[in-house]
Design a protein around this motif. Structure first.
Motif, PDB file in Angstrom:
ATOM      1  N   UNK A  27       0.840  -1.198   0.000  1.00  0.00           N
ATOM      2  CA  UNK A  27       0.000   0.000   0.000  1.00  0.00           C
ATOM      3  C   UNK A  27       0.871   1.242   0.000  1.00  0.00           C
ATOM      4  N   UNK A  28       1.926   1.233   0.798  1.00  0.00           N
ATOM      5  CA  UNK A  28       2.849   2.377   0.847  1.00  0.00           C
ATOM      6  C   UNK A  28       3.544   2.579  -0.490  1.00  0.00           C
ATOM      7  N   UNK A  29       4.060   1.487  -1.046  1.00  0.00           N
ATOM      8  CA  UNK A  29       4.818   1.602  -2.286  1.00  0.00           C
ATOM      9  C   UNK A  29       3.938   1.993  -3.468  1.00  0.00           C
ATOM     10  N   UNK A  30       2.753   1.408  -3.568  1.00  0.00           N
ATOM     11  CA  UNK A  30       1.886   1.777  -4.700  1.00  0.00           C
ATOM     12  C   UNK A  30       1.341   3.187  -4.522  1.00  0.00           C
ATOM     13  N   UNK A  31       1.097   3.595  -3.283  1.00  0.00           N
ATOM     14  CA  UNK A  31       0.689   4.984  -3.046  1.00  0.00           C
ATOM     15  C   UNK A  31       1.795   5.950  -3.417  1.00  0.00           C
ATOM     16  N   UNK A  32       3.012   5.602  -3.034  1.00  0.00           N
ATOM     17  CA  UNK A  32       4.170   6.425  -3.382  1.00  0.00           C
ATOM     18  C   UNK A  32       4.374   6.473  -4.895  1.00  0.00           C
ATOM     19  N   UNK A  33       4.260   5.316  -5.536  1.00  0.00           N
ATOM     20  CA  UNK A  33       4.432   5.256  -6.993  1.00  0.00           C
ATOM     21  C   UNK A  33       3.353   6.048  -7.715  1.00  0.00           C
ATOM     22  N   UNK A  34       2.119   5.961  -7.241  1.00  0.00           N
ATOM     23  CA  UNK A  34       1.033   6.673  -7.917  1.00  0.00           C
ATOM     24  C   UNK A  34       1.137   8.181  -7.741  1.00  0.00           C
ATOM     25  N   UNK A  35       1.699   8.647  -6.618  1.00  0.00           N
ATOM     26  CA  UNK A  35       1.851  10.090  -6.437  1.00  0.00           C
ATOM     27  C   UNK A  35       3.053  10.647  -7.184  1.00  0.00           C
ATOM     28  N   UNK A  36       4.001   9.795  -7.525  1.00  0.00           N
ATOM     29  CA  UNK A  36       5.186  10.264  -8.232  1.00  0.00           C
ATOM     30  C   UNK A  36       5.168   9.963  -9.726  1.00  0.00           C
TER      31      UNK A  36
ATOM     32  N   UNK B 113       0.248   4.995   6.026  1.00  0.00           N
ATOM     33  CA  UNK B 113       0.440   6.411   5.746  1.00  0.00           C
ATOM     34  C   UNK B 113       1.749   6.916   6.344  1.00  0.00           C
ATOM     35  N   UNK B 114       2.123   6.424   7.520  1.00  0.00           N
ATOM     36  CA  UNK B 114       3.389   6.842   8.131  1.00  0.00           C
ATOM     37  C   UNK B 114       4.577   6.439   7.265  1.00  0.00           C
ATOM     38  N   UNK B 115       4.537   5.204   6.769  1.00  0.00           N
ATOM     39  CA  UNK B 115       5.619   4.754   5.892  1.00  0.00           C
ATOM     40  C   UNK B 115       5.612   5.528   4.582  1.00  0.00           C
ATOM     41  N   UNK B 116       4.418   5.813   4.067  1.00  0.00           N
ATOM     42  CA  UNK B 116       4.281   6.622   2.861  1.00  0.00           C
ATOM     43  C   UNK B 116       4.874   8.014   3.068  1.00  0.00           C
TER      44      UNK B 116
END
Length: 171
Positions: free
Chosen positions: A52-61, A161-164
């Motif tokens: 969840x953290x990685x895909x959230x990070x990838x989608x925002x970047x 969210x914290x890891x994100x």
């Protein structure tokens, strides 16, 4: 239960309900389900938090503009779909785990709200014993660590969210 009926009938119904509850709580199927899915759910939860953290990070970047080709746009949509799937997967486990816990604790409240006070003293004592046994709800856990409940789901989302946010700061 109808407490205005005969004591013999009430005792029979009470005994039948206690046996049914004991079969649910202490049956081999419940233990087998918990044993089989114990570490599977734990690994699923840990992997889901990370993904969840990685895909959230990838989608925002990921920058999608007019010059992005079709494969980049499709990849972005897949990433968002996968992100939604991960959230859904964790939510389903926690939702049904919370439902089982709530339903098992509602039995105790239902006994208390019934008209048990019109029954015989021996029946009242049996109901008190049953209520004491019902104080501990049925809780499924992931790896004997995470109870599958809504507070756990919220904690998973907070941890993700914290890891994100940490990944965002490192960028």
């Amino acid at each position: 239960m109808d407490f205005s009926s005969t004591n013999k009938q009430i005792k029979y119904e009470l005994k039948k309900n206690m046996e049914l509850y004991d079969n649910i709580v202490n049956c081999r199927i419940t233990f087998a389900i918990q044993k089989i899915f114990n570490y599977v759910l734990l690994s699923t939860f840990i992997n889901s938090i990370i993904l969840i953290c990685l895909t959230g990070f990838l989608s925002t970047h990921t920058v999608i503009d007019e010059q992005a080709d079709l494969s980049e746009k499709i990849n972005y949509v897949y990433t968002l779909g996968y992100f939604g799937y991960l959230l859904f997967q964790v939510s389903v486990y926690c939702y049904y785990g919370h439902q089982i816990m709530t339903e098992s604790s509602d039995i105790n409240e239902a006994i208390y709200l019934s008209n048990w006070y019109v029954s015989d003293k021996f029946i009242q004592k049996d109901l008190i014993i049953l209520r004491e046994r019902l104080k501990r709800p049925i809780i499924f856990k992931a790896g004997n660590i995470f109870p599958l409940t809504f507070p756990t789901l919220i904690q998973i989302f907070k941890s993700s969210y914290s890891i994100f946010a940490l990944l965002q700061q490192m960028d």
